[in-house]
Design a protein around this motif. Structure first.
Motif, short mmCIF file in Angstrom:
data_model
loop_
_atom_site.label_atom_id
_atom_site.label_comp_id
_atom_site.label_asym_id
_atom_site.label_seq_id
_atom_site.Cartn_x
_atom_site.Cartn_y
_atom_site.Cartn_z
N SER B 234 0.86 -1.51 -0.29
CA SER B 234 -0.25 -0.10 -0.26
C SER B 234 0.75 1.40 -0.11
CB SER B 234 -0.70 0.06 1.00
OG SER B 234 0.10 -0.02 2.72
N SER B 235 0.53 2.59 -0.84
CA SER B 235 0.77 3.26 -1.08
C SER B 235 -0.13 4.67 -1.06
CB SER B 235 2.15 3.10 -2.09
OG SER B 235 2.32 4.72 -2.74
N SER B 236 0.24 5.65 -0.66
CA SER B 236 -0.65 6.96 -0.60
C SER B 236 -0.53 7.39 -2.50
CB SER B 236 -0.21 7.85 0.30
OG SER B 236 0.65 8.58 -0.36
N LEU B 237 0.31 7.31 -2.78
CA LEU B 237 0.25 7.65 -4.43
C LEU B 237 -0.21 6.20 -5.37
CD1 LEU B 237 3.92 9.38 -4.79
CD2 LEU B 237 1.44 10.31 -4.37
N ARG B 238 0.42 4.99 -4.86
CA ARG B 238 0.54 4.03 -5.84
C ARG B 238 -1.15 2.91 -5.64
NH1 ARG B 238 5.77 0.82 -6.00
NH2 ARG B 238 5.66 1.89 -3.86
N GLY B 239 -1.25 3.47 -4.20
CA GLY B 239 -2.91 2.23 -3.36
C GLY B 239 -2.15 1.32 -3.17
N VAL B 240 -3.22 0.46 -3.68
CA VAL B 240 -2.73 -1.03 -3.85
C VAL B 240 -2.44 -1.97 -4.77
CG1 VAL B 240 -3.92 -3.67 -2.93
CG2 VAL B 240 -4.86 -0.87 -1.58
N VAL B 241 -1.22 -2.37 -4.53
CA VAL B 241 -0.52 -3.09 -5.32
C VAL B 241 -0.09 -4.72 -5.36
CG1 VAL B 241 1.50 -3.24 -7.20
CG2 VAL B 241 0.86 -0.24 -5.70
N PRO B 242 0.01 -5.21 -5.69
CA PRO B 242 -0.46 -6.62 -5.79
C PRO B 242 1.03 -6.88 -6.03
CG PRO B 242 -1.91 -6.67 -7.70
CD PRO B 242 -1.01 -5.47 -7.06
N VAL B 243 1.43 -7.99 -5.39
CA VAL B 243 3.23 -8.79 -5.15
C VAL B 243 2.87 -9.50 -5.98
CG1 VAL B 243 4.93 -9.45 -4.34
CG2 VAL B 243 3.44 -7.74 -2.99
N ALA B 244 3.24 -9.26 -7.05
CA ALA B 244 3.62 -11.14 -8.50
C ALA B 244 4.88 -12.29 -8.06
CB ALA B 244 3.75 -9.93 -9.96
N ALA B 245 5.46 -11.41 -7.08
CA ALA B 245 7.38 -12.43 -7.49
C ALA B 245 8.28 -12.02 -5.96
CB ALA B 245 7.68 -12.21 -8.40
N LEU B 246 8.02 -12.88 -4.59
CA LEU B 246 8.54 -12.60 -3.87
C LEU B 246 10.03 -13.59 -4.14
CD1 LEU B 246 9.84 -11.27 -1.13
CD2 LEU B 246 8.72 -13.27 -0.02
N ASP B 247 11.38 -12.39 -4.52
CA ASP B 247 12.36 -13.56 -4.98
C ASP B 247 11.94 -13.98 -6.24
OD1 ASP B 247 13.84 -11.80 -2.95
OD2 ASP B 247 13.85 -12.88 -1.91
N ALA B 248 12.55 -15.08 -6.38
CA ALA B 248 12.08 -16.15 -7.77
C ALA B 248 10.67 -16.93 -7.29
CB ALA B 248 13.39 -16.99 -7.15
N ARG B 249 9.71 -16.57 -6.22
CA ARG B 249 9.00 -17.26 -6.02
C ARG B 249 7.38 -16.61 -6.65
NH1 ARG B 249 4.91 -16.72 -0.40
NH2 ARG B 249 3.14 -18.33 -2.04
N ARG B 250 6.95 -16.18 -7.43
CA ARG B 250 5.91 -16.46 -8.28
C ARG B 250 4.93 -16.70 -7.40
NH1 ARG B 250 6.47 -13.63 -12.28
NH2 ARG B 250 9.20 -13.58 -13.02
N MET B 251 3.83 -14.90 -6.84
CA MET B 251 2.38 -16.07 -7.50
C MET B 251 1.46 -14.27 -7.74
SD MET B 251 3.39 -14.03 -3.64
CE MET B 251 4.51 -14.61 -3.08
N GLY B 252 -0.01 -15.20 -7.75
CA GLY B 252 -0.99 -13.62 -8.42
C GLY B 252 -1.39 -13.32 -7.74
N PRO B 253 -3.00 -11.45 -7.67
CA PRO B 253 -3.38 -11.12 -6.84
C PRO B 253 -4.85 -12.28 -6.93
CG PRO B 253 -2.86 -10.79 -8.75
CD PRO B 253 -1.91 -11.60 -9.35
#
Lengths: 280, 280
Positions: B234-253
């Motif tokens: 979360s960020s006041s400029l970008r709002g709610v932003v999904p994380v698509a990958a943490l290092d090598a591990r991928r994930m979907g919203p």
């Protein structure tokens, strides 16, 4: 504001508002005593700047330029203090350092403050600060521009007779005073805390350690200070300053303090001392 | 440098070199999205400034003055970002805050960056940073000007496809991204780390917590994130932003991310939302 300011070599007292030093504290500084145009212990100041630049990924300006600017600013002052700041220059919003950052030099000179003989003879009173140093090895030792902890610690007292504060780290270890390094004489040994986890590794401390290999770097806790026969501070502006009291506990300057004061005084008053080495 | 700058209400891009924000990082800032002259979530920004001023012992300017200056700077911009900094103003050398310090207001506006629809749809890649947050409860949560840790963390990668970094504290607990707060969905619960030891308590995070009481504040370790079904920022400029990958591990919203994105979007696009409240 004093007119004795050079910013990137230009006589102006104004800094662009997008400076990263202002935005994020993204930079370093030194406070240098300049005696007849000669910055005292300059090689140690310069070494700390170069180490700091390397650790923060800043381009370090040519030391000859810094030396020249310090001389320009202090040419008509027999004794002066120069605050020399380096910032990562101007940049757009965002923490990411610009790919091509231009280090900004900000030098401000003022006449040296008068030495207080009573302070050197009798010493300062030390207040135990509640504000602690956070443990951050990535920044430890550097004189960087993120100094809110010391501002908060220094704001804890307003008694003009109380001139320094004792700061511990988050784990309760002794680190330093708010604006000086600390030494304790315990069981005849002269000790000063390690600064690899937090704190500022002062130039005067580095000089004392180099001059006097008997001084040992060791972990200290407040209880250890209660057993100390002497406490003293080091600062590149004030030199070696005895501690006359730690909170309610009074103490007198002892032989270690007097000996290191004499050593400092000899260095500081020797007009032939240039760049920290005695000229032949 | 943009001409859209007001310093204590005066149109100038220059700050006195003796500003304590520059000298010590002695101040605070907010980054505010301004939509048609209306600063989004202003009551939350204002509250954080007021809390920060109280904790640092700064005099907080009249919010009406800040609001007026933000509007002046953005009057011809449909969407703008204002960086609003408050510093302890000018002062002599030394950590001690001046007895009578005049808080300096530095406001700089720029056109809002274009939203990247792919970023909101697919999410960002997160790099695990080696740089950690130091634990410092006296400053935790505040958006103060001592931001070197985030600068160093953000400098760890230059891959433009990697847009954020995951930061832990010195004890190895998860804190946040370098410039956004972090949320994790684990076993169906939506969790975000506590920020009472370090980190910046973001305005968007505060808004989400207020809107959605099911979100829980909890201690998280990197291992917990490996079990998360969703991560988002979360960020006041970008709002709610999904994380698509943490290092090598991928994930979907997942559903939590999508639901909170929709909630944010409804707030952000509702032109009638003023001061964080829907006008009737």
């Amino acid at each position: 504001m004093s007119g004795r300011i050079l910013i990137d070599g230009v006589a102006t007292g104004l800094v662009p508002a997008d400076d990263r030093g202002l935005a994020y504290g993204d930079g370093l500084f030194e406070t240098v005593w300049v005696e007849a145009g000669r910055p005292r212990l300059w090689p140690l100041h310069r070494a700390r700047l170069e180490i700091g630049c390397a650790r923060l990924g800043l381009l370090c300006p040519d030391p000859a330029v810094l030396l020249d600017e310090m001389r320009q600013l202090t040419s008509d002052l027999p004794q002066a203090v120069v605050r020399l700041s380096l910032t990562r220059g101007s940049g757009p919003r965002g923490y990411a350092p610009p790919v091509v950052a231009q280090t900004r030099r900000i030098l401000a000179a003022s006449p040296a403050p008068a030495t207080n003989p009573a302070l050197l003879a009798e010493g300062v009173r030390l207040h135990s600060c509640a504000t602690r140093w956070a443990i951050q090895p990535a920044l430890a030792g550097l004189k960087h521009l993120n100094r809110l902890e010391q501002v908060l610690a220094r704001a804890e007292w307003s008694d003009p007779g109380m001139s320094e504060g004792l700061m511990l780290d988050m784990d309760g270890r002794v680190v330093s005073a708010t604006a000086a390094n600390l030494f304790a004489v315990i069981d005849g040994r002269c000790l000063t805390p390690a600064l690899d986890r937090c704190g500022v590794a002062g130039v005067a401390r580095a000089w004392l350690l180099a001059q006097c290999p008997q001084i040992e770097v060791e972990t200290l806790y407040p209880d250890d200070l209660q057993r100390a026969s002497e406490l003293f501070l080091s600062s590149s502006l004030r030199g070696v300053v005895p501690v006359a009291a730690l909170d309610a506990r009074r103490m007198g300057p002892g032989p270690w303090t007097r000996q290191l004061q004499a050593l400092w005084q000899a260095m500081a008053t020797d007009a032939a001392v240039v760049d920290g080495k005695v000229e032949t």
